[in-house]
Design an enzyme around this catalytic site. Structure first.
Site, mmCIF file in Angstrom:
data_model
loop_
_atom_site.group_PDB
_atom_site.id
_atom_site.type_symbol
_atom_site.label_atom_id
_atom_site.label_comp_id
_atom_site.label_asym_id
_atom_site.label_seq_id
_atom_site.Cartn_x
_atom_site.Cartn_y
_atom_site.Cartn_z
ATOM 1 N N TYR A 176 17.155 -27.441 51.270
ATOM 2 C CA TYR A 176 18.267 -26.477 51.332
ATOM 3 C C TYR A 176 18.095 -25.407 50.261
ATOM 4 O O TYR A 176 18.177 -24.206 50.525
ATOM 5 C CB TYR A 176 19.591 -27.218 51.165
ATOM 6 C CG TYR A 176 20.814 -26.338 51.076
ATOM 7 C CD1 TYR A 176 21.192 -25.521 52.133
ATOM 8 C CD2 TYR A 176 21.625 -26.342 49.936
ATOM 9 C CE1 TYR A 176 22.327 -24.726 52.064
ATOM 10 C CE2 TYR A 176 22.769 -25.558 49.861
ATOM 11 C CZ TYR A 176 23.105 -24.742 50.922
ATOM 12 O OH TYR A 176 24.232 -23.956 50.846
ATOM 13 N N LYS B 161 17.318 -21.440 50.773
ATOM 14 C CA LYS B 161 18.224 -20.413 50.241
ATOM 15 C C LYS B 161 17.474 -19.420 49.349
ATOM 16 O O LYS B 161 17.726 -18.215 49.401
ATOM 17 C CB LYS B 161 19.379 -21.066 49.456
ATOM 18 C CG LYS B 161 20.454 -21.679 50.344
ATOM 19 C CD LYS B 161 21.163 -20.634 51.183
ATOM 20 C CE LYS B 161 22.297 -21.156 52.000
ATOM 21 N NZ LYS B 161 22.848 -20.165 52.938
#
Length: 264
Positions: free
Chosen positions: A144, A148
């Site tokens: 994640y 990002k």
């Protein structure tokens, strides 16, 4: 002046519900189109238009942008940290390709503004623990966080190369009650309230003295809207802005809950 028409992708999620409702108050119900793969969140029902939309289907997304006359996109569809670690390949694919689809369509259709949130997940164990500066060591350790950080540079690239006015905030953990959390590391801080009410106990996967940055959802929504309404020339960072609220530990929040539910 043309009235803004905003598409919120991932509108049934934790941030999406409250951002959609806040935008509808400002721009008018008919001018904010909510969309998600999931069923419409109950809080959105009857408040304005809703379309079923898969951000991974670029053609379907493109058609909706043209058909609805969209001038602004808030892209919130994502697989979060805890969920992403169960299926890293899927998390990377959805988080990256979904963003690229949005940026590409924004470039083609000359969309006025794009909002895409980043996260404190971009920071890893080597980043400063307190008062983390905007420019610092960034070595994420989750898929994640990696997605990002890569996404921040895609946003910056589309701004520098094609002039797409894309803006972003690195959200800390967000505390809300209107819609359930979506599988992030900081979600314990929401789950603890539900468990306290229902089970009178909660088992936390974090050490009791682990402090994580948090923010109350209405503050995050206000920050998002202020960023999106700022004049383009005032936006100096096109990767993503640091933003902070407060920090607390499981031990601290547990003690506060106990004041209200003594047998917790």
């Amino acid at each position: 002046m043309q009235k803004e028409k905003i598409l919120v992708i991932g509108a049934s999620g934790q941030i999406g519900v409250e951002l959609t409702l806040a935008l509808r108050k400002i721009y008018g119900n008919a001018y904010v189109i909510a969309s998600d793969l999931r069923e419409q969140n109950a809080l959105l029902e009857g408040t304005g238009p809703y379309v079923s939309l898969d951000v991974m289907n670029k053609e379907m997304l493109h058609v909706q942008v043209i058909r609805q006359g969209i001038t602004q996109i808030s892209h919130l569809a994502v697989i979060l940290s805890a969920t992403g670690e169960k299926n890293p390949g899927l998390a990377w694919h959805l988080n990256m390709q979904g963003l690229l689809n949005v940026l590409d369509i924004a470039r083609e259709e000359k969309i006025h503004k794009v909002y895409w949130p980043s996260s404190i997940a971009v920071f890893g164990p080597t980043s400063p623990k307190k008062n983390c500066p905007q420019q610092t060591i960034i070595e994420p350790t989750t898929v994640y966080g990696i997605s990002k950080y890569a996404g921040e540079f895609w946003c910056n690239y589309f701004y520098q190369r094609f002039g797409v006015d894309v803006r972003s905030l690195r959200y800390p953990g967000l505390i809300s009650y209107k819609s359930p959390p979506g599988g992030g590391t900081t979600d314990y801080a929401i789950e603890i309230f539900y468990e306290a009410l229902e089970e009178k106990k909660y088992e936390c996967f974090l050490d009791e003295n682990t402090y994580l940055p948090m923010m109350y959802m209405p503050d995050a929504i206000r920050a998002t809207i202020e960023l999106m309404e700022a004049p383009a020339e005032k936006i100096s960072i096109r990767t993503s802005y640091n933003i902070s609220g407060m920090s607390f530990s499981p031990k601290k929040i547990g003690a506060e809950v106990k004041k209200h539910i003594p047998d917790f």
